[in-house]
Design a protein around this motif. Sequence first.
Motif, short mmCIF file in Angstrom:
data_model
loop_
_atom_site.label_atom_id
_atom_site.label_comp_id
_atom_site.label_asym_id
_atom_site.label_seq_id
_atom_site.Cartn_x
_atom_site.Cartn_y
_atom_site.Cartn_z
N UNK A 1 59.80 -41.78 -23.46
CA UNK A 1 59.85 -40.64 -24.36
C UNK A 1 58.84 -39.56 -23.99
N UNK A 2 57.91 -39.89 -23.08
CA UNK A 2 56.92 -38.91 -22.62
C UNK A 2 57.37 -38.18 -21.35
N UNK A 3 58.46 -38.63 -20.75
CA UNK A 3 58.87 -38.05 -19.48
C UNK A 3 59.77 -36.84 -19.70
N UNK A 4 59.56 -35.80 -18.89
CA UNK A 4 60.29 -34.56 -19.04
C UNK A 4 60.81 -34.07 -17.69
N UNK A 5 61.94 -33.39 -17.73
CA UNK A 5 62.51 -32.70 -16.57
C UNK A 5 62.87 -31.29 -17.01
N UNK A 6 62.50 -30.31 -16.23
CA UNK A 6 62.82 -28.93 -16.56
C UNK A 6 63.18 -28.17 -15.30
N UNK A 7 63.93 -27.10 -15.47
CA UNK A 7 64.40 -26.31 -14.34
C UNK A 7 64.24 -24.83 -14.67
#
Length: 313
Positions: A83-89
Amino acid sequence: MVVNAAVDAAVFFLLLGAAVLGVTAADVGTSADAVDEGADRPDAVAAVLATSTATVNYSLAPGARRANGFEKGVRFERTAGPEFERTTRGSFAGLLARVAVGTAGFDGAPVTNARDGLRAAVRGAVRSELSTVGLRIDAVWRPYPDAPVEGRVAVGGAPPEGEAVDAATLTVPTGAEPLSPRETRDFASLSDAVANRTVDVLAPAGRMRLALRDDAPVSTFARYRYARLAAELGVSATDTADAVGDADTRTANRRFASTLAPRVESDLRGRYDSPEAAAAAVSVSEVRIVVRAWNGDGGDDVTDGGRTTEDGR
């Protein structure tokens, strides 16, 4: 070259990390492969930053661990997990702007460290796209020159002393509305407007309201951000506890802005002869990205808190 950038609705998605930022510029189409060592290199790099995109992965976990290291404040029951992992573009310019705003703080201390992982990931992505030999990129957000609050991210070493430097600039909107004429008629009105926009850039009321109503760790990060803002601005946590507890972010933000406004007014009155001159220097609605290039190599990367000759202005 100044590239007036346009992004979609928000500069950064403060807590959820899923927004896609886009920066567009007219008459640019330069690829990273086409960037050379010529005099037009800063313009070419600026074009790449504005038009090329990247996907980055990062974690909010280091920010949660740092938060739990403080003696007072909100506590995270867990500081690791999916739940702490993020992906953004987004475009490189948009991502740099998101980092500059997301890591902003008062007097050199970030409001939170939740975006430290994003900063490292974005810097790595830029280095993978562009050679930083003889190149320096600074993305800086501050409400006005020498403001007590600012955010910055730098990629590349500083140019050697005395080296001839070429430069290009592009800007990315923060989502804050430009100043209106009625807000610049006197120092008090101007300072109120700048303080309100500054707080809303640091803690966008709409997104923070949604975040406070979300599950952990998103809601915990939101509460922690408000706790840190209260501490940095000298506001008693009890003064905003009900508003934060009810997710009434507009009331909480107004309380913070009313505390910040006198400091802003003192700064602006001390530096400018008129409200009009002060308003012309206000930059709360944009992140400024300065690209500098020179022949040869530069020094090691400096910390993002270090000033540069451009100083982001």
